[in-house]
Design a protein around this motif. Sequence first.
Motif, short mmCIF file in Angstrom:
data_model
loop_
_atom_site.label_atom_id
_atom_site.label_comp_id
_atom_site.label_asym_id
_atom_site.label_seq_id
_atom_site.Cartn_x
_atom_site.Cartn_y
_atom_site.Cartn_z
N LYS A 141 -2.28 -1.95 -3.90
CA LYS A 141 -2.43 -1.06 -5.05
C LYS A 141 -2.53 -1.87 -6.34
O LYS A 141 -2.07 -3.00 -6.43
CB LYS A 141 -1.24 -0.10 -5.12
CG LYS A 141 0.11 -0.76 -5.22
CD LYS A 141 1.19 0.16 -4.73
CE LYS A 141 2.55 -0.54 -4.76
NZ LYS A 141 3.57 0.15 -3.97
N GLU A 142 -3.16 -1.27 -7.35
CA GLU A 142 -3.40 -1.96 -8.61
C GLU A 142 -2.12 -2.14 -9.42
O GLU A 142 -1.92 -3.17 -10.05
CB GLU A 142 -4.44 -1.19 -9.44
CG GLU A 142 -5.83 -1.21 -8.83
CD GLU A 142 -6.85 -0.50 -9.69
OE1 GLU A 142 -6.54 -0.18 -10.85
OE2 GLU A 142 -7.97 -0.26 -9.19
N LEU A 143 -1.26 -1.13 -9.43
CA LEU A 143 0.00 -1.21 -10.17
C LEU A 143 1.15 -1.31 -9.18
O LEU A 143 1.36 -0.42 -8.37
CB LEU A 143 0.17 0.04 -11.05
CG LEU A 143 1.43 0.07 -11.93
CD1 LEU A 143 1.36 -1.01 -13.02
CD2 LEU A 143 1.61 1.45 -12.57
N SER A 144 1.89 -2.42 -9.23
CA SER A 144 2.99 -2.61 -8.29
C SER A 144 4.12 -1.61 -8.53
O SER A 144 4.24 -1.04 -9.62
CB SER A 144 3.56 -4.03 -8.43
OG SER A 144 4.27 -4.17 -9.65
N SER A 145 4.93 -1.42 -7.51
CA SER A 145 6.10 -0.53 -7.66
C SER A 145 7.00 -1.03 -8.77
O SER A 145 7.53 -0.24 -9.56
CB SER A 145 6.89 -0.47 -6.34
OG SER A 145 6.11 0.06 -5.31
N ARG A 146 7.20 -2.33 -8.83
CA ARG A 146 8.10 -2.91 -9.82
C ARG A 146 7.64 -2.59 -11.24
O ARG A 146 8.43 -2.18 -12.09
CB ARG A 146 8.19 -4.43 -9.61
CG ARG A 146 9.19 -5.12 -10.50
CD ARG A 146 9.50 -6.53 -9.98
NE ARG A 146 10.12 -6.47 -8.67
CZ ARG A 146 10.57 -7.54 -8.02
NH1 ARG A 146 10.46 -8.74 -8.55
NH2 ARG A 146 11.13 -7.41 -6.83
N GLU A 147 6.33 -2.76 -11.48
CA GLU A 147 5.81 -2.48 -12.82
C GLU A 147 5.79 -0.98 -13.12
O GLU A 147 6.10 -0.54 -14.23
CB GLU A 147 4.41 -3.08 -12.98
CG GLU A 147 4.39 -4.60 -13.02
CD GLU A 147 5.34 -5.18 -14.06
OE1 GLU A 147 5.29 -4.73 -15.22
OE2 GLU A 147 6.14 -6.07 -13.72
N ALA A 153 0.82 -1.22 0.00
CA ALA A 153 0.00 0.00 0.00
C ALA A 153 0.86 1.26 0.00
O ALA A 153 0.39 2.33 0.37
CB ALA A 153 -0.93 -0.01 1.21
N GLY A 154 2.11 1.13 -0.41
CA GLY A 154 2.98 2.29 -0.45
C GLY A 154 3.55 2.66 0.91
O GLY A 154 3.93 3.79 1.15
N LEU A 155 3.63 1.66 1.80
CA LEU A 155 4.23 1.88 3.12
C LEU A 155 5.49 1.04 3.30
O LEU A 155 5.88 0.72 4.41
CB LEU A 155 3.23 1.59 4.24
CG LEU A 155 2.17 2.67 4.45
CD1 LEU A 155 1.10 2.19 5.41
CD2 LEU A 155 2.80 3.95 4.97
N ALA A 156 6.10 0.66 2.20
CA ALA A 156 7.42 0.01 2.20
C ALA A 156 7.45 -1.29 2.98
O ALA A 156 8.40 -1.59 3.67
CB ALA A 156 8.48 0.99 2.73
N SER A 157 6.39 -2.10 2.86
CA SER A 157 6.37 -3.39 3.54
C SER A 157 7.43 -4.33 2.98
O SER A 157 7.95 -5.18 3.71
CB SER A 157 4.99 -4.04 3.43
OG SER A 157 4.63 -4.24 2.08
N ALA A 205 5.05 9.15 -17.91
CA ALA A 205 5.11 7.81 -18.50
C ALA A 205 3.94 7.61 -19.47
O ALA A 205 2.97 8.35 -19.47
CB ALA A 205 5.09 6.75 -17.41
N ASN A 206 4.05 6.57 -20.29
CA ASN A 206 3.01 6.26 -21.27
C ASN A 206 2.57 4.80 -21.08
O ASN A 206 3.32 3.90 -21.38
CB ASN A 206 3.51 6.48 -22.69
CG ASN A 206 2.42 6.31 -23.73
OD1 ASN A 206 1.24 6.33 -23.40
ND2 ASN A 206 2.81 6.14 -24.98
N PRO A 207 1.34 4.57 -20.57
CA PRO A 207 0.37 5.57 -20.12
C PRO A 207 0.80 6.21 -18.80
O PRO A 207 1.60 5.63 -18.07
CB PRO A 207 -0.91 4.74 -19.94
CG PRO A 207 -0.44 3.35 -19.65
CD PRO A 207 0.81 3.18 -20.45
N PRO A 208 0.27 7.40 -18.51
CA PRO A 208 0.67 8.10 -17.29
C PRO A 208 0.34 7.30 -16.03
O PRO A 208 -0.65 6.57 -15.99
CB PRO A 208 -0.16 9.39 -17.33
CG PRO A 208 -0.51 9.56 -18.78
CD PRO A 208 -0.68 8.18 -19.31
N ILE A 209 1.20 7.43 -15.02
CA ILE A 209 1.02 6.73 -13.76
C ILE A 209 0.72 7.73 -12.65
O ILE A 209 1.45 8.71 -12.48
CB ILE A 209 2.29 5.94 -13.38
CG1 ILE A 209 2.61 4.88 -14.44
CG2 ILE A 209 2.14 5.28 -12.00
CD1 ILE A 209 3.98 4.26 -14.29
N SER A 210 -0.34 7.48 -11.92
CA SER A 210 -0.64 8.28 -10.73
C SER A 210 -1.15 7.37 -9.63
O SER A 210 -2.10 6.61 -9.84
CB SER A 210 -1.67 9.36 -11.02
OG SER A 210 -2.00 10.06 -9.82
#
Length: 328
Positions: free
Chosen positions: A189-195, A105-109, A251-256
């Motif tokens: 989250k739907e899009l992982s950090s790695r992707e 969830a963006g909390l660096a687990s 990025a393409n497509p944009p990431i938010s």
Amino acid sequence: MTKLSDTRKVRAYTNIALIKYWGKRDDKLILPTSSSLSLTLDAFYTETAVSFDESLEKDTFYLDDNLQDEAATLKVSRFLNLFREQADLKAPALIKSTNYVPTAAGLASSASGMAALAGAANLASGLNFTPQELSIFARQGSGSASRSVYGGFVEWQKGTSSADSYAVKIDNADWDIGMVVVVVNKNQKELSSREGMKQTVATSPFYAGWIESTAVDLVNIKKAIGQRDFEQVGEITESNGMKIHGTMLGANPPISYWEPDSVLAMQLVRKLRKQGIPCYFTMDAGPNVKVLCRLSDSKEIKTAFLNYFSEEQLIVSGPGSDLKEITF
């Protein structure tokens, strides 16, 4: 034979990057395109126990008391193979991990998770690495895990190869430093950090500028930390965080990763600054907002946020410590 009585348990604290890591030059070894710097937090951590036992048929992985599927176990097994190969071990492992961080969830687990796994495997295998060596191994599980070997302010040096890409402690952060974490959404989250990282590096026209500017930010924030100039540390942190999200938008497509409440939290931080409370926001790959502040101001900041967020969404944290063994 290595028996279950040799179980070793380690706690590792998560870290929040103030100078962001976003992009790899080597996916397999997890070598970053730039150096980064983080603050380890004591409010979020992972405890992991590892034992190598020849009586087991295969690696068995429990997360939060739930037996994990083959895909999740395979990731852990591949990481443990680094330790087995180094220690000349063939035995399967029993891994039990408890995550005191909302996962993905963006909390660096992943930082605390892989650092704790590395620490426990290091002890259970008898390798007894130095912190620097352990940081190199932890990095190969998750890049940010290299930093969770240490407490305080930590720099992950990008290095020139796997042998010199590791984290070093910059400062203990024992000078009235803290964070208020605003949990906007604790779901995966739907899009992982790695992707998201891969997509940004491959397609964002702003990425080259990001690499150039983040190197300058790193030099400046280390100087500010050395001088204990909190306002300068905060200004660089906020600027660097917004630049990486701007790079993602290119990025393409944009990431938010932002949600409406993410923007609300940032606006509240700006409002508090105008009222004379020095505090600064940063965000990683997720909607949650981290407010860097003086720990002595954290109660007042949390009180202001309680007008818009619930008690459960607001977590105050001081600096976390180095990775450590937990006795049973």
